[in-house]
Design an enzyme around this catalytic site. Structure first.
Site, PDB file in Angstrom:
ATOM      1  N   HIS A 169      64.837  16.475  37.006  1.00 40.95           N
ATOM      2  CA  HIS A 169      64.832  14.247  36.896  1.00 40.95           C
ATOM      3  C   HIS A 169      63.007  14.249  37.068  1.00 40.95           C
ATOM      4  O   HIS A 169      63.213  12.993  37.391  1.00 40.95           O
ATOM      5  CB  HIS A 169      65.447  14.059  37.344  1.00 40.95           C
ATOM      6  N   ASP A 196      68.454  12.034  30.729  1.00 40.53           N
ATOM      7  CA  ASP A 196      69.640  12.503  31.148  1.00 40.53           C
ATOM      8  C   ASP A 196      70.609  12.250  31.174  1.00 40.53           C
ATOM      9  O   ASP A 196      72.047  12.213  30.076  1.00 40.53           O
ATOM     10  CB  ASP A 196      68.939  13.718  32.705  1.00 40.53           C
ATOM     11  N   CYS A 212      74.379  11.161  41.538  1.00 42.40           N
ATOM     12  CA  CYS A 212      74.623  10.014  42.846  1.00 42.40           C
ATOM     13  C   CYS A 212      76.134   9.673  42.760  1.00 42.40           C
ATOM     14  O   CYS A 212      76.857   9.481  41.305  1.00 42.40           O
ATOM     15  CB  CYS A 212      73.101   9.009  42.259  1.00 42.40           C
ATOM     16  N   TYR A 221      66.306  23.025  43.146  1.00 45.09           N
ATOM     17  CA  TYR A 221      66.038  21.696  42.633  1.00 45.09           C
ATOM     18  C   TYR A 221      64.743  21.673  41.760  1.00 45.09           C
ATOM     19  O   TYR A 221      64.071  21.902  42.628  1.00 45.09           O
ATOM     20  CB  TYR A 221      66.701  20.431  43.122  1.00 45.09           C
TER      21      TYR A 221
END
Ligand code: ADP
Ligand code: SF4
Length: 687
Positions: free
Chosen positions: A171, A264, A31, A168
């Site tokens: 997360h 993470d 991000c 994906y």
């Protein structure tokens, strides 16, 4: 690269399906707070990473449909989104790197506050965000729709020029992962129950992406193989290994990590470089496809070891690529000492979480690449005969001197103490913060290599000293100190009773003051300092209570993903936490505190109090010099400015940025014009 180099192995090409990465450096999706709001800034920032040697440069997560949105991420909802992503692929291709895009449908994790579309989940449940919204159970049509949108996004991404499509499942914020989760999927149809069923959507998304674009594009996955939450979550020895084994040869690369984001992107306060290795090291044994992984890797020796030991094929990085976009090039050129190592502070994460373009403590050019034209490695050579005096060798002074030296200016750096680093040197002695010393170390080394920067220690400069130094430009980087009187956000006037017991500030704690317990730490700052000072005092064996008007300790660290770890650590260490209370007064027996809602008071026994409330600038020298402005010209002084905490106390990141800005703009301070380029949104013609 020289084949005899110990790092040559890092520059071997890696085949990712039909495409080939020119080396093993993989900038994983991260991000950046720019997304669709700042598309050119984002594109240029990614391009600079390609220039810096990252063979694969990925976007952040890309929303595939209006039923999934949260904050300012990028989107591929329809063809109108293609041009701004094409700008990024153009930038990345200019430097022969591969552009990757990560598709997401967030299911129950999104907010959908903009689109107002209902949330969806494998099994109905409350939305992840703290909003009054409840995700509905997806039916078969919903699942077919998500697959269709995903495929459409892949086809559009191909038109935008992407080389790698990332499916994906990481997360805890992607539907593919939610379906695999034991706690989020209670379905009884072919998408629930057995692992094969729960991984069905993930498999379909990979297969359908390959069918759509796999002839020319690599189709890879990003998957969390462990959620670090025990039985309730995905576990490496259970779902993690079962899914990798089941789908081993299907994707063209496995990018594997721990979930969720706070596990993470752990800060250096709570983890070492390479902390993920033991969670992901099983993956390579289950697949012949290349494996990528992250772990805040900045040491080239460690990277080589990961490849040679068969743990990874590609070195994944988000934060190390932000702190130093040129990390691969520096290794390739044997310039190891020039690497600007990430300090693991997560200020980048915090700015993304605040929905603004990310900044970086170590790299002041992050987020300024296009709008201010700041390149992380190059800077305009000097264009005046000015000589510069920098007073104070903290974060701001060091960065100003370094960048001015890079420009070729003659710089005198005067430091009152016998060490470099200022607050960075002090704060890096606090528990868990030693990596922050890298802010000083990188700059100290660079300056030591510069013939035009002279450093003087033991040189507390006064106004006469500044005027007599004979420099035409002066930057005062004299820092800030913490107030001891309790004044801050919640308290307007000095706390009554200050003289009745021993009162300290964080500066005193860092200077090694002999503090007796019990100690009350009053934290009205809310970032890391209150919590870490409490921890340091507790480590000395003192009885410690931390009082804060907020509901939790160190509340701003929610944005750096650390808050829960800090609170847990303090509780485990036996620090008392008194939340939602203000300090009212002190007396010889201790501190009286009051509930922020009811005003009800209680007494905390204390021999000492540490106030963590407000920093104020050390700017007396500046004001003295301003009062003597009529003498400047006689001494050849053209301009005197304050930089860093001396101008406006704040984060270390802000101080570094301020020092860098001074060096960039020297002689050309912005006038009344807007200080940076802005991307104007095009008005819709349908009006
Ligand atoms: P910043 O974060 O803005 O860089 P720091 O507190 O890290 O601020 O650093 C300020 C530095 O300035 C410290 O190393 C301090 O010793 C030094 N300093 C303060 N006043 C003077 C002075 N009058 N002359 C020289 N050095 C000074
Ligand atoms: Fe690393 Fe901190 Fe920069 Fe983020 S802000 S990249 S954690 S140094």
């Amino acid at each position: 690269m020289n084949a005899d180099s110990p790092y040559a192995i890092l520059f071997e090409p890696v085949k990712i399906g039909p495409v080939t990465a020119r080396n093993r450096f993989y900038q994983v999706p991260h991000c950046n707070g720019m997304g669709r709001g700042f598309p050119t800034e984002m594109a240029v920032m990614r391009g600079i990473k390609a220039e810096g040697g990252w063979a694969v440069v990925a976007t952040e997560q890309c929303d595939i449909h209006p039923t999934t949105e949260l904050r300012s991420q990028i989107r591929l909802w329809d063809d109108r989104d293609i041009p701004y992503l094409a700008r990024m692929t153009e930038q990345v291709h200019k430097f022969d790197s591969l552009a990757a895009i990560e598709f997401v449908h967030m299911g129950y994790y999104g907010s959908n506050l903009e689109s107002r579309e209902p949330l969806m989940a494998p099994s109905g449940r409350p939305g992840y965000q703290t909003i009054p919204a409840y995700a509905r159970t997806m039916d078969k049509q919903d699942i077919r729709d998500v697959r269709r949108w995903h495929k459409a996004a892949a086809l559009r991404a191909k038109r935008a020029g992407f080389d790698i499509m990332i499916v994906y499942a990481g997360h805890n914020l992607s539907l593919a992962m939610h379906f695999m989760s034991p706690r989020l999927n209670q379905r009884t149809d072919e998408y629930g129950g057995s692992m094969e069923n729960r991984a069905r959507l993930f498999r379909e998304l990979i297969e359908e992406t390959k069918d759509a674009v796999g002839d020319t594009c690599g189709v890879t996955v990003r998957m969390a193989v462990d959620e670090l939450m025990g039985e309730r979550g995905i576990m490496g020895e259970r779902e993690g290994s079962e899914v990798v084994e089941m789908l081993a040869e299907l994707p063209d690369l496995w990018d594997v990590n721990c979930s969720d984001w706070k596990n993470d992107s752990i800060t250096s306060r709570f983890s070492e470089e390479g902390f993920q290795e033991s969670y992901i090291d099983f993956v390579k044994g289950l697949t012949s496809k290349p494996v990528a992984g992250v772990g805040r890797y900045t040491s080239p020796d460690r990277m080589v070891s990961l490849i040679k030991r068969g743990v990874l094929d590609m070195i994944g990085a988000a934060r190390p690529s932000i702190a130093d976009p040129f990390l691969p090039r520096k290794i390739e050129e044997g310039r190891i000492e020039d690497i600007r190592e990430c300090i693991g502070c997560n200020n980048c994460v915090a700015s993304n979480n605040k929905d603004v373009p990310i900044l970086c403590t170590q790299n002041p050019t992050q987020g300024e690449e296009w709008r201010r034209g700041w390149h992380p490695e190059t800077i305009a050579p000097k264009d005046s005969d000015d000589t510069v005096l920098v007073v104070g060798a903290g974060a701001a002074g060091l960065e100003a001197a370094r960048a001015l030296g890079q420009r070729g200016y003659d710089v005198t750096l005067a430091e009152a103490s016998t060490t470099l680093g200022g607050r960075v040197a002090r704060e890096s002695t606090l528990p868990g913060l030693s990596a922050w010393g890298r802010v000083r170390d990188y700059r100290a080394y660079q300056i030591s290599q510069m013939a035009t920067v002279e450093t003087y220690f033991d040189s507390a400069v006064d106004a006469a000293g500044v005027l007599e130094a004979g420099c035409s430009l002066v930057a005062l980087a004299t820092g800030a100190h913490w107030r001891r009187d309790g004044v801050g956000r919640a308290i307007d006037d000095p706390v009554p009773g200050l003289e009745s017991l021993a009162v300290y500030s964080p500066d005193d704690v860092m200077a090694g003051a002999e503090i007796t317990g019990p100690v009350v730490v009053y934290d009205d700052d809310h970032f890391y300092m209150g919590g870490v000072v409490a921890e340091a005092l507790r480590n000395q064996g003192l009885e410690v209570a931390i009082v804060t008007p907020d509901p939790v300790v160190s509340s701003f660290t929610e944005f750096t993903l650390e808050q829960s770890r800090i609170q847990k650590q303090l509780l485990k260490a036996g620090v008392g936490i008194v939340a939602l209370h203000n300090l009212v007064e002190l007396d010889s027996g201790g501190a009286t505190v009051a509930c922020v809602y009811t005003g009800k008071t209680r007494k905390l026994e204390a021999a000492s109090v540490v106030m963590v409330t407000t920093m104020e600038p050390v700017d007396g020298l500046y004001h003295t010099l301003v009062a003597r402005q009529n003498e400047w010209a006689d001494h050849g002084v053209r301009r005197i400015v304050r930089i860093g905490d001396c101008l406006a106390p704040g984060t270390i990141a802000a101080a570094v940025w301020s020092g860098h800005r001074f060096a960039r703009e020297l002689g050309h301070p912005p006038g009344d014009e807007f200080p940076y380029r802005r991307e104007a949104m095009a008005l819709s013609p349908d009006y």
